[in-house]
Write a protein that holds these residues in place. Structure first.
Motif, short mmCIF file in Angstrom:
data_model
loop_
_atom_site.label_atom_id
_atom_site.label_comp_id
_atom_site.label_asym_id
_atom_site.label_seq_id
_atom_site.Cartn_x
_atom_site.Cartn_y
_atom_site.Cartn_z
N UNK A 87 0.85 -1.18 0.00
CA UNK A 87 0.00 0.00 0.00
C UNK A 87 0.89 1.24 0.00
N UNK A 88 0.43 2.33 -0.60
CA UNK A 88 1.24 3.55 -0.61
C UNK A 88 1.37 4.13 0.79
N UNK A 89 2.53 4.73 1.06
CA UNK A 89 2.79 5.33 2.36
C UNK A 89 3.69 6.56 2.17
N UNK A 90 3.80 7.34 3.21
CA UNK A 90 4.65 8.53 3.20
C UNK A 90 5.61 8.42 4.38
N UNK A 91 6.91 8.54 4.11
CA UNK A 91 7.92 8.52 5.15
C UNK A 91 8.37 9.96 5.41
N UNK A 92 8.23 10.37 6.66
CA UNK A 92 8.63 11.72 7.05
C UNK A 92 9.87 11.64 7.94
N UNK A 93 10.82 12.53 7.72
CA UNK A 93 12.05 12.57 8.50
C UNK A 93 12.05 13.86 9.31
N UNK A 94 12.33 13.74 10.63
CA UNK A 94 12.27 14.87 11.54
C UNK A 94 13.61 15.11 12.22
N UNK A 95 13.87 16.39 12.54
CA UNK A 95 15.02 16.79 13.35
C UNK A 95 14.45 17.22 14.70
N UNK A 96 14.78 16.47 15.75
CA UNK A 96 14.23 16.71 17.07
C UNK A 96 15.28 17.36 17.97
N UNK A 97 14.89 18.40 18.67
CA UNK A 97 15.76 19.05 19.65
C UNK A 97 15.20 18.76 21.03
N UNK A 98 16.02 18.12 21.88
CA UNK A 98 15.60 17.81 23.24
C UNK A 98 16.53 18.51 24.22
N UNK A 99 16.02 18.73 25.43
CA UNK A 99 16.80 19.40 26.46
C UNK A 99 16.68 18.62 27.75
N UNK A 100 17.78 18.50 28.47
CA UNK A 100 17.78 17.83 29.77
C UNK A 100 17.16 18.78 30.81
N UNK A 101 16.30 18.24 31.64
CA UNK A 101 15.65 19.05 32.67
C UNK A 101 16.61 19.43 33.79
N UNK A 102 17.67 18.66 33.97
CA UNK A 102 18.56 18.87 35.10
C UNK A 102 19.80 19.67 34.73
N UNK A 103 20.52 19.25 33.69
CA UNK A 103 21.77 19.94 33.34
C UNK A 103 21.60 20.93 32.20
N UNK A 104 20.40 21.04 31.62
CA UNK A 104 20.05 21.99 30.55
C UNK A 104 20.87 21.80 29.27
N UNK A 105 21.44 20.63 29.07
CA UNK A 105 22.18 20.31 27.85
C UNK A 105 21.19 20.03 26.73
N UNK A 106 21.48 20.50 25.52
CA UNK A 106 20.59 20.28 24.37
C UNK A 106 21.18 19.20 23.47
N UNK A 107 20.30 18.36 22.95
CA UNK A 107 20.70 17.26 22.07
C UNK A 107 19.85 17.31 20.81
N UNK A 108 20.45 16.96 19.68
CA UNK A 108 19.74 16.91 18.41
C UNK A 108 19.72 15.46 17.95
N UNK A 109 18.52 14.96 17.66
CA UNK A 109 18.35 13.59 17.17
C UNK A 109 17.49 13.63 15.91
N UNK A 110 17.55 12.56 15.15
CA UNK A 110 16.76 12.43 13.93
C UNK A 110 15.84 11.22 14.06
N UNK A 111 14.65 11.35 13.51
CA UNK A 111 13.70 10.23 13.57
C UNK A 111 12.93 10.16 12.26
N UNK A 112 12.40 8.95 11.99
CA UNK A 112 11.59 8.75 10.80
C UNK A 112 10.25 8.15 11.21
N UNK A 113 9.23 8.52 10.47
CA UNK A 113 7.89 8.00 10.73
C UNK A 113 7.24 7.65 9.40
#
Length: 115
Positions: A87-113
């Protein structure tokens, strides 16, 4: 008899709770300060989309009948077979920015859906 059911239910719920904590807490673990449940999603940006296909399993009648004997009764039902359909589908790629609640460090991750 009733106390065993209560104890079994309590142990089952405790197991499910521990499984939830381990699964989700470790997934949100900060790699800098090593604390669980630390990362929170700040921004999610769509990078790209592309058309793809994915496989879906469906069950269809094969045209043959199956005879089952249960408790002295005869049950006739159609045999089912599994088929794979593309069946036809659509793959989306995302750039996610997360932050630690304790040390406030920012991380960049990639995900697909795939939808």
């Amino acid at each position: 008899m009733g106390i065993e059911i209560i104890i079994g239910a309590a142990v089952g719920f405790a197991y499910l709770g521990a499984q939830y904590i381990i699964k989700n807490g470790y997934k949100k673990k900060c790699s800098k300060c090593s604390k669980w449940f630390a990362l929170k999603l700040i921004n999610s940006e769509l990078i790209s989309t592309k058309k793809t296909q994915k496989v879906r399993t469906t069950k269809e009648e094969s045209g043959q009948m199956e005879i089952i004997q249960k408790h002295g009764k005869t049950i006739i039902k159609p045999k089912l077979r599994s088929t794979l359909k593309w069946i036809p589908a659509v793959t989306s790629r995302y750039k996610n920015t997360t932050e630690c609640r304790f040390c406030k460090e920012k991380f960049i991750t990639f995900s697909e859906e795939t939808v």
